[in-house]
Scaffold this motif. Structure first.
Motif, PDB file in Angstrom:
ATOM      1  N   HIS A 244      39.626  37.470  49.491  1.00 10.69           N
ATOM      2  CA  HIS A 244      39.740  37.162  48.137  1.00 10.69           C
ATOM      3  C   HIS A 244      40.356  35.805  47.880  1.00 10.69           C
ATOM      4  CE1 HIS A 244      41.419  37.201  44.235  1.00 10.69           C
ATOM      5  NE2 HIS A 244      42.705  36.888  44.547  1.00 10.69           N
ATOM      6  N   ASP A 245      40.081  34.997  46.580  1.00  6.81           N
ATOM      7  CA  ASP A 245      40.918  33.697  46.602  1.00  6.81           C
ATOM      8  C   ASP A 245      41.033  33.721  44.966  1.00  6.81           C
ATOM      9  OD1 ASP A 245      41.226  31.017  48.407  1.00  6.81           O
ATOM     10  OD2 ASP A 245      41.573  30.749  46.051  1.00  6.81           O
ATOM     11  N   CYS A 246      42.033  33.304  44.292  1.00  7.64           N
ATOM     12  CA  CYS A 246      42.193  33.335  42.942  1.00  7.64           C
ATOM     13  C   CYS A 246      41.576  31.943  42.365  1.00  7.64           C
ATOM     14  CB  CYS A 246      43.645  33.342  42.508  1.00  7.64           C
ATOM     15  SG  CYS A 246      44.474  34.862  42.982  1.00  7.64           S
ATOM     16  N   ASP A 247      41.237  31.104  43.279  1.00 10.52           N
ATOM     17  CA  ASP A 247      40.277  30.007  43.033  1.00 10.52           C
ATOM     18  C   ASP A 247      39.086  30.021  43.870  1.00 10.52           C
ATOM     19  OD1 ASP A 247      39.488  27.676  41.952  1.00 10.52           O
ATOM     20  OD2 ASP A 247      40.895  26.303  43.104  1.00 10.52           O
ATOM     21  N   PRO A 248      38.202  30.869  43.747  1.00 12.51           N
ATOM     22  CA  PRO A 248      37.163  31.061  44.797  1.00 12.51           C
ATOM     23  C   PRO A 248      36.207  29.902  44.984  1.00 12.51           C
ATOM     24  CG  PRO A 248      36.508  32.297  42.765  1.00 12.51           C
ATOM     25  CD  PRO A 248      38.161  31.595  42.618  1.00 12.51           C
ATOM     26  N   ASN A 249      35.708  29.975  46.219  1.00 11.24           N
ATOM     27  CA  ASN A 249      34.472  28.605  46.245  1.00 11.24           C
ATOM     28  C   ASN A 249      33.138  29.502  46.184  1.00 11.24           C
ATOM     29  OD1 ASN A 249      34.710  30.016  48.705  1.00 11.24           O
ATOM     30  ND2 ASN A 249      35.092  28.228  49.804  1.00 11.24           N
ATOM     31  N   ALA A 250      33.235  30.801  46.153  1.00 15.12           N
ATOM     32  CA  ALA A 250      31.794  31.404  46.046  1.00 15.12           C
ATOM     33  C   ALA A 250      31.792  32.675  45.172  1.00 15.12           C
ATOM     34  CB  ALA A 250      31.526  32.245  47.530  1.00 15.12           C
ATOM     35  N   HIS A 251      30.817  33.378  44.953  1.00 14.45           N
ATOM     36  CA  HIS A 251      30.751  34.250  43.812  1.00 14.45           C
ATOM     37  C   HIS A 251      29.765  35.253  44.220  1.00 14.45           C
ATOM     38  CE1 HIS A 251      30.599  35.908  39.568  1.00 14.45           C
ATOM     39  NE2 HIS A 251      29.359  35.434  39.445  1.00 14.45           N
ATOM     40  N   ARG A 288      47.921  38.704  38.232  1.00 16.12           N
ATOM     41  CA  ARG A 288      46.897  38.841  39.476  1.00 16.12           C
ATOM     42  C   ARG A 288      47.640  39.360  40.711  1.00 16.12           C
ATOM     43  NH1 ARG A 288      46.776  33.142  38.506  1.00 16.12           N
ATOM     44  NH2 ARG A 288      47.230  32.999  41.049  1.00 16.12           N
ATOM     45  N   ARG A 289      48.667  38.923  40.859  1.00 11.04           N
ATOM     46  CA  ARG A 289      49.350  39.641  42.220  1.00 11.04           C
ATOM     47  C   ARG A 289      49.590  40.988  42.196  1.00 11.04           C
ATOM     48  NH1 ARG A 289      50.619  35.813  45.563  1.00 11.04           N
ATOM     49  NH2 ARG A 289      52.407  37.039  46.776  1.00 11.04           N
ATOM     50  N   ILE A 291      47.715  43.314  40.393  1.00 11.92           N
ATOM     51  CA  ILE A 291      46.582  43.929  40.568  1.00 11.92           C
ATOM     52  C   ILE A 291      46.118  44.094  42.006  1.00 11.92           C
ATOM     53  CG2 ILE A 291      44.196  44.167  39.844  1.00 11.92           C
ATOM     54  CD1 ILE A 291      44.676  43.331  37.158  1.00 11.92           C
ATOM     55  N   LEU A 292      46.298  42.869  42.771  1.00 12.70           N
ATOM     56  CA  LEU A 292      45.828  42.860  44.035  1.00 12.70           C
ATOM     57  C   LEU A 292      46.688  43.566  44.643  1.00 12.70           C
ATOM     58  CD1 LEU A 292      45.157  39.015  44.157  1.00 12.70           C
ATOM     59  CD2 LEU A 292      43.611  40.768  44.429  1.00 12.70           C
ATOM     60  N   SER A 293      48.191  43.860  44.728  1.00 12.04           N
ATOM     61  CA  SER A 293      48.900  44.652  45.285  1.00 12.04           C
ATOM     62  C   SER A 293      48.674  46.242  45.131  1.00 12.04           C
ATOM     63  CB  SER A 293      50.506  44.071  45.183  1.00 12.04           C
ATOM     64  OG  SER A 293      51.212  45.020  45.623  1.00 12.04           O
ATOM     65  N   GLU A 294      48.736  46.412  44.035  1.00 10.11           N
ATOM     66  CA  GLU A 294      48.532  47.843  43.649  1.00 10.11           C
ATOM     67  C   GLU A 294      47.281  48.473  43.550  1.00 10.11           C
ATOM     68  OE1 GLU A 294      50.244  48.242  39.674  1.00 10.11           O
ATOM     69  OE2 GLU A 294      52.353  47.863  40.534  1.00 10.11           O
ATOM     70  N   GLY A 295      46.211  47.738  43.383  1.00  9.39           N
ATOM     71  CA  GLY A 295      44.683  48.008  43.403  1.00  9.39           C
ATOM     72  C   GLY A 295      43.991  47.721  44.852  1.00  9.39           C
ATOM     73  N   PHE A 296      44.557  46.592  45.474  1.00 12.67           N
ATOM     74  CA  PHE A 296      43.826  46.448  46.944  1.00 12.67           C
ATOM     75  C   PHE A 296      44.642  46.605  47.795  1.00 12.67           C
ATOM     76  CE2 PHE A 296      41.255  44.645  43.579  1.00 12.67           C
ATOM     77  CZ  PHE A 296      39.846  44.683  43.745  1.00 12.67           C
ATOM     78  N   GLY A 297      46.118  46.565  47.720  1.00 12.59           N
ATOM     79  CA  GLY A 297      46.821  46.775  48.718  1.00 12.59           C
ATOM     80  C   GLY A 297      47.436  45.571  49.397  1.00 12.59           C
TER      81      GLY A 297
END
Ligand SMILES: C[S@@+](CC[C@H](N)C(=O)[O-])C[C@H]1O[C@@H](n2cnc3c(N)ncnc32)[C@H](O)[C@@H]1O
Length: 309
Positions: A244-251, A288-289, A291-297
């Motif tokens: 994951h990246d909060c500024d991604p280069n792919a989609h 963002r952080r 959701i990433l921590s609680e939802g994705f660990g």
């Protein structure tokens, strides 16, 4: 063989396995192997890297799911195999989908899933449906119980594991009530169920079909953020290795069906890691952080988060 070489070889075999699926749905214009490889990152485990320069907007690769399932609210409106919208109440959009679904459907239709579906519906559960489909595919002999072992597992709390007891018992008793033998469902232990769910939880994609058949990347990205109802969920092999990246280069996007398309959002240099965004990147850093921590660990270590943006 050095351990580094062994690890590299193992990673390349992940890539080839996934590439087999990708090639089956190779779109016109994509004639050679996708320009990517799986390797190790410095701080996020395995990741996907470009093997050559990739231009903005380029279709990097496509992929078919290992497992997918419509959401319960979409059962009457999408194909039970490819999740394409269907006008009628028929389960499949085409004979091809009917044929391909045999690997789970012939087993699934031998049992009465109403109690299992009702429990998932009332509890708002989507991942057990993917486990149901995987279990049916294993019983039919088209997959092994180890199919998802290569994917990274999430860490689950003991409370979360306790909550899984009921859904696990319902899944097992649905097979038992339908007359499946102990031998046929020997793999379906509670430990197997939890091991599979920990992987599904971190690697599954919520499928939101982009509207329309054209592939304008910006419109598709906007549609995917705005779409209200997910038509289903799916697990893929190669897309599971994208960090994951909060500024991604792919989609990753879906046009019309569950078959995924990975596209470059900007120019990417050879050797650069390809990253997608797992969440809505327009949220502020704290949201963002969380959701990433609680939802994705995980605690996101992308450049945007690290620079406090
Ligand atoms: C879907 S997997 C991606 C592939 C994974 N790195 C692997 O080795 O299989 C998601 C996991 O990768 C790691 N990860 C992905 N993006 C990250 C990021 N921006 N910062 C830190 N860890 C990340 C986390 O451990 C997360 O749970």
């Amino acid at each position: 063989m050095s351990s580094l070489l062994r690890r590299r070889k193992a990673l390349l075999s992940i890539y080839s396995r996934s590439n087999r699926y990708a090639n089956e749905s190779k779109p016109r214009g994509l004639t050679s192997a996708p320009p990517i490889e799986v390797g190790f990152t410095e701080s996020a485990g395995r990741g996907v890297f470009a093997t050559r320069r990739i231009g903005a907007g380029e279709l990097i690769h496509t992929d078919k799911p290992i497992i997918s399932h419509p959401s319960l609210s979409s059962l009457d409106s999408v194909c039970y195999f490819c999740l394409k919208n269907v006008a009628s109440n028929l389960p499949f959009c085409s004979d091809e989908c009917r044929q391909q679904s045999k690997i789970f459907y012939d087993t699934e239709k031998q049992a009465d899933w109403s109690r299992f579906h009702e429990y998932c519906r009332t509890q708002g559960l989507k991942y057990p449906l993917l486990v149901k489909r995987l279990a049916c595919t294993i019983i039919s002999g088209a997959a092994t119980p180890e199919t998802l072992d290569i994917l990274q597992p999430a860490t689950l709390s003991s409370e979360m594991i306790l909550l899984m007891e009921k859904e696990y018992q319902l899944l097992r008793s649905t097979f038992e009530d339908a007359g499946f033998t102990d031998e046929q469902i020997a793999f379906l232990s509670k430990k197997w169920y939890i091991d599979v769910l920990t992987r599904i939880r971190i690697n599954s994609f919520r499928i939101e079909l982009a509207l329309g058949s054209y592939e304008d990347i910006l419109l598709s990205a906007a549609a995917s953020v705005e779409a209200e109802a997910a038509v289903g969920n799916a697990i893929y092999m190669l897309p599971s290795f994208y960090n994951h990246d909060c500024d991604p280069n792919a989609h990753i996007l879906w046009i019309e069906s569950v078959n995924a398309k990975l596209k470059a959002l900007r120019d990417i240099e050879a050797g650069e890691e390809l990253r997608i965004c797992y969440i809505d990147a327009s949220m502020d850093r704290d949201a963002r952080r969380t959701i990433l921590s609680e939802g994705f660990g995980f605690d996101c270590r992308c450049a945007r988060c690290m620079s406090n943006d």
